[in-house]
Design an enzyme around this catalytic site. Structure first.
Site, PDB file in Angstrom:
ATOM      1  N   LYS B  92      39.962  38.610  35.396  1.00  0.00           N
ATOM      2  CA  LYS B  92      39.354  39.372  36.488  1.00  0.00           C
ATOM      3  C   LYS B  92      40.344  40.275  37.217  1.00  0.00           C
ATOM      4  O   LYS B  92      39.984  41.356  37.678  1.00  0.00           O
ATOM      5  CB  LYS B  92      38.706  38.419  37.490  1.00  0.00           C
ATOM      6  CG  LYS B  92      37.495  37.671  36.952  1.00  0.00           C
ATOM      7  CD  LYS B  92      36.291  38.585  36.822  1.00  0.00           C
ATOM      8  CE  LYS B  92      35.033  37.818  36.421  1.00  0.00           C
ATOM      9  NZ  LYS B  92      33.937  38.744  36.050  1.00  0.00           N
ATOM     10  N   GLU B 114      31.400  40.705  45.269  1.00  0.00           N
ATOM     11  CA  GLU B 114      30.478  39.596  45.083  1.00  0.00           C
ATOM     12  C   GLU B 114      31.188  38.598  44.189  1.00  0.00           C
ATOM     13  O   GLU B 114      32.053  38.963  43.405  1.00  0.00           O
ATOM     14  CB  GLU B 114      29.175  40.071  44.410  1.00  0.00           C
ATOM     15  CG  GLU B 114      29.241  40.181  42.875  1.00  0.00           C
ATOM     16  CD  GLU B 114      30.193  41.265  42.375  1.00  0.00           C
ATOM     17  OE1 GLU B 114      30.480  42.202  43.142  1.00  0.00           O
ATOM     18  OE2 GLU B 114      30.653  41.186  41.212  1.00  0.00           O
ATOM     19  N   SER B 381      39.433  33.684  28.248  1.00  0.00           N
ATOM     20  CA  SER B 381      39.403  34.600  29.400  1.00  0.00           C
ATOM     21  C   SER B 381      39.922  33.985  30.694  1.00  0.00           C
ATOM     22  O   SER B 381      40.266  34.705  31.617  1.00  0.00           O
ATOM     23  CB  SER B 381      37.982  35.113  29.608  1.00  0.00           C
ATOM     24  OG  SER B 381      37.085  34.018  29.734  1.00  0.00           O
TER      25      SER B 381
END
Lengths: 265, 425
Positions: B92, B114, B381
Site C-alpha cells: 500500500k 478510506e 502483498s
C-alpha cells in the site's frame, strides 16, 4: 410541450418561483409515499422529486442516507417506485414527477428498459447523481426518445465549458447545487449563489433550480430571488420522519404549505 | 508484444472505468488529472518517487524462491515477491507516497483516506506524518472493532480515525464517507484512494504507482530464475497489488495472469467477495465495473476472513482484463486461505497477510499440476502481523492481556455463551 415545460411557462407568466420538494420513496413507510405526493401537490409543489433509495448514497448527507436505509429496509425498490408513480398518475396528471437517484439501480434494470418503464409510469424527468454529462450522452438520448427530461446538476465548481456541455443535453431544468458539500449541509452563501446562478441562467436554455442547504421558508425566499425553482429535501424528509405514522402526509403538506406561503408572500 | 494503451482520455477500459461522480467532484478530478499528467513523466518527480521508495520503503523488495515448499508440492517452482518486507508491511505504501507527493505539489495541506483492514490507513498516516500533512482516515465502525491495533497505529502516527456508522459500516461505506468529506473540503483536501478503483484518474494512477512491483520482477525473475514466470498470481480485492504486478506483464503473452478473489465461506453460501467471478457490471464509487449486487442494483454486503478483500467491487482494469481474456480470475475460500497461511508460516518461515494467503493457496493448488521446470510468481502483498487476532480467534485461541481487559473479555464470552481456553504468550 412537456409537463415540466408547461409548469415553468405558467410560473413565469405569473412571475412565481417553482417549489420542488424532495422525498425518499418508501420512507418513513412504503404506504406513506403516495398520500404524501398528493399532499405535496395540494400544498403547492410545482414538481415532485422522488428519491430512489440506494445502498450507497455518496452525495447525500446523514438525513437522506438514513432515509434511504430505512426505505430499503422496508423493501423499496426501483420497480415499486415506478409502480407508486403510476398509481399517483391515476388521479394527478398535472404535477411533474422527477426521479432522483444513483446509477446502479438503473444499470441493473438496463438503461433502455428503465427509460421505457419510467415513461410508461408517467415520470417526467430523471436526475442521476453519478451520471455527469460526460457519461450521460447515451442515457440522455434514450430519455429524449421517450420525451423524458435528463436533469443535470451544476456546482459552484462547474467551469463555463461544463456549463455549455450541460446546456446542450439538459431538458426540463438544471439543478444548481448551492454549496460545497452533501445534501442537508448548512453553509449556504446566498450572494455566491446569486452570482453563479446568474451566470448559469445566461448560458443554459432551461430554468435553473437551486438546492442543497435550503431548509425553511426564509432560506427558500432568499434563493427564490435569484432562481427559477427552489429544491428542498433534507428538512422535509426529517419532518416526515418525526411525524406520527398516520400523520406523515398531512405534516409534509402543512410544512410545504408554509414554505409556499413564504415564497409567494 | 501487443500494444496496450489504456485507459483512454476519459478513463475508460473498454466499457469499464470512467467518471461516475456527482458534478461537485468533477473539478477536483479535473485538477488531479491535469496535475498527474504534468508529473507522470516528469524526471524530477519520478526521481523523487524512486528515492522515496528506495530509502523510506526499502525497495526493491526481493523475489524469493520458496524451494522447500516447491519441492513438497512436487510441481512448478514457487517464487514470492516480498512486498511484505516494505515499510508498513504491505504494498500500500508505494501508492500512498506517489499520491502524497502530488498532494504536496497541489498545495493541499490535508489528506483523507478510506480503509478496511487499516493497512491503507496506516500507510496514508505514515506518509502524512513524514510530509507534515493533516490526515483523516474513514473506517467502518465494524472494521474498527476488528482492527483495533491498526486504529491505534494510525493514531500514534497522528491521524484522526473517523468511525463510519452508515450502511454496512465497512470499507464501501468508509469510501462513501471519504467522498462526502472530499466534496465538502475539496479546496484544501487531497483524497488518497488506496486501490485501483474510484473515478478516473485513480485506477490508472494507482496502477502506475504500484507497477513498480511488476517492473522490479521483470528484472529480478531472469536473475533468480533465468526467465520470466509462466504465471503471475495475486489476490484481488479492489485489485491494487494485482494490477501492480500484472501491468508490466501484460505484453508478455506467455505469462498467465491469475487474480484470486475471496470465496469467503464458499461461493454457494453467498458469503463471499468474488466480484469478478460472481458479480455483474454496474456503477459504484465513480466507475463502471463488476459488482456484487442484488437484482434491484443495491450493493451486496460481502464477506472474507481478510478485511482487505472484503469489497463488493473491483478495479475496472481487472474487469477489462477478464473480458478480453488476458487475465483469469479464480476464488479461494477462507479455509483454504487459512491453510495456506499456516503452511507458509511452517514451511517457509514467512507469516503472510490473509489477503496474500489467497494467492498462495491458489498457487499450491496449481503447482502440483505443472512440471517442475515451470515457474509461478506470487505477489506476497503484505505480512500477517495485523492478522494475529483473526487467525488466533479462528483457531479457538485468544491472547493473554492485562487483568482488566481479561475480565472484560471473560464477561463478554460468558454473555455469548463461549468460554474458549486462553493462551498465555
Amino acid at each position: 410541450m412537456s409537463r415540466i415545460d408547461s409548469v415553468f411557462a405558467a410560473l413565469k407568466a405569473n412571475k412565481k418561483t417553482a417549489l420542488i420538494p424532495f422525498i425518499t420513496a418508501g420512507d418513513p413507510s412504503l404506504e406513506s409515499t403516495l398520500p404524501t405526493m398528493h399532499a405535496l401537490a395540494k400544498a403547492g409543489a410545482d414538481v415532485i422529486e422522488l428519491g430512489v433509495p440506494f445502498s450507497d448514497p455518496m452525495a447525500d448527507g446523514p438525513v437522506i442516507q438514513r432515509s434511504s436505509e430505512r426505505a430499503l429496509a422496508k423493501g423499496m425498490s426501483m420497480r415499486k417506485v415506478l409502480a407508486t408513480v403510476a398509481e399517483f398518475r391515476k388521479t394527478n396528471s398535472a404535477t411533474p414527477v422527477v426521479l432522483m437517484g444513483y446509477a446502479n439501480p438503473i444499470e441493473a434494470m438496463g438503461q433502455a428498459k428503465f427509460v421505457d418503464a419510467a415513461a410508461d409510469a408517467g415520470i417526467d424527468g430523471v436526475l442521476v447523481v453519478d451520471y455527469p454529462p460526460e457519461e450521460a450522452d447515451d442515457f440522455a438520448a434514450l430519455l429524449g426518445r421517450r420525451g423524458l427530461a435528463p436533469i443535470f446538476l451544476l456546482a459552484p465548481t462547474s467551469t463555463p465549458e461544463r456549463i455549455a456541455h450541460v446546456a446542450k443535453l439538459a431538458r426540463g431544468y438544471v439543478y444548481y447545487v448551492s454549496l460545497r458539500g452533501v445534501t442537508g449541509a448548512g453553509n449556504l452563501d446566498v450572494s455566491e449563489v446569486a452570482n453563479n446562478v446568474a451566470a448559469i441562467k445566461a448560458a443554459v436554455p432551461v430554468p435553473v433550480g437551486v438546492g442543497f442547504g435550503i431548509r425553511d421558508g426564509a432560506t427558500a425566499r432568499k434563493v427564490a430571488a435569484v432562481a427559477d425553482a427552489v429544491v428542498i429535501g433534507s428538512a422535509l424528509v426529517q419532518t416526515m420522519f418525526d411525524a406520527p405514522a398516520d400523520e406523515v402526509a398531512a405534516r409534509a403538506g402543512a410544512w410545504l404549505g408554509k414554505v409556499r406561503a413564504a415564497l409567494d408572500a | 508484444m501487443k500494444l496496450y494503451d489504456l485507459p483512454d482520455a476519459q478513463g475508460h477500459f473498454g466499457q469499464y472505468g470512467g467518471t461516475f461522480v456527482a458534478e461537485t467532484l468533477i473539478q477536483a478530478l479535473d485538477q488531479l488529472k491535469a496535475q498527474y499528467a504534468r508529473y507522470q513523466h516528469d524526471p524530477e518527480f519520478l526521481a523523487e518517487f524512486a528515492s522515496e521508495l528506495k530509502y523510506f520503503v526499502g525497495r526493491p523488495s526481493p523475489v524469493y524462491h520458496a524451494k522447500r515448499w516447491s519441492e513438497m508440492l512436487g510441481g512448478a517452482q514457487i517464487y514470492l515477491k516480498r512486498e511484505d518486507l516494505n515499510h508498513t508491511g504491505a504494498h500500500k505504501i508505494n501508492n500512498c507516497i506517489g499520491q502524497a507527493m502530488l498532494a504536496k505539489r497541489l498545495g493541499k495541506p490535508r489528506v483523507i483516506a478510506e480503509t478496511g483492514a487499516g493497512q491503507h490507513g496506516v500507510a496514508t498516516a505514515t506518509i502524512a506524518a513524514r510530509y507534515g500533512l493533516e490526515c483523516v482516515v474513514y473506517m467502518g465502525s465494524e472494521d474498527i472493532k476488528r482492527q483495533a491495533q491498526n486504529v491505534y497505529r494510525m493514531k500514534l502516527l497522528g491521524a484522526t480515525v473517523v468511525p463510519v456508522e452508515s450502511g454496512s459500516k465497512t470499507l464501501k461505506d468508509a469510501l462513501n464517507e471519504a467522498l462526502r468529506d472530499w466534496v465538502t473540503n475539496v479546496d484544501n483536501t487531497f483524497y488518497i484512494i488506496g486501490t485501483v478503483a474510484g473515478p478516473h484518474p485513480y485506477p490508472m494512477m494507482v496502477r502506475d504507482f504500484q507497477s513498480v512491483i511488476g517492473t522490479e520482477c521483470l528484472t529480478q525473475m531472469p536473475e533468480i530464475a533465468g526467465r520470466q514466470p509462466d504465471a503471475v498470481i495475486a489476490c484481488v480485492g479492489g485489485g491494487s497489488n494485482a494490477m501492480g504486478i500484472f501491468y508490466p506483464y501484460i505484453p508478455y503473452e506467455n505469462t498467465r495472469l491469475i487474480g484470486v478473489e475471496a470465496a469467503g465461506e464458499g461461493i454457494e453460501t453467498g458469503k463471499h467477495s468474488a466480484s469478478l467471478t460472481q458479480g455483474v457490471p454496474g456503477v459504484l464509487h465513480g466507475n463502471r465495473t463488476y459488482l456484487l449486487q442484488d437484482e434491484d442494483g443495491q450493493i451486496a454486503e460481502t464477506h472474507s476472513v481478510s478485511a482487505g478483500l472484503d469489497y463488493p467491487g473491483v478495479g475496472p482494469e481487472h474487469a477489462y482484463l477478464k473480458d478480453i481474456g488476458r487475465a483469469e480470475y479464480v476464488s479461494i475460500t477462507d479455509d483454504e486461505a487459512l491453510k495456506a497461511f499456516h503452511e507458509c508460516c511452517r514451511i517457509e518461515g514467512i507469516i503472510p497477510a490473509l489477503e496474500s494467503s489467497h494467492a498462495i493457496a491458489y498457487a499450491t493448488k496449481l503447482a502440483p499440476t505443472m512440471d517442475k521446470d515451470k515457474i509461478l510468481l506470487i505477489n506476497l502483498s503484505g505480512r500477517g502481523d495485523k492478522d494475529m487476532h483473526t487467525v488466533s480467534q479462528r483457531s479457538g485461541l485468544s491472547f493473554y492481556c492485562h487483568p482488566e481487559c481479561e475480565q472484560g473479555r471473560m464477561s463478554a464470552q460468558a454473555a455469548q455463551g463461549t468460554t474458549k481456553p486462553l493462551v498465555r504468550q
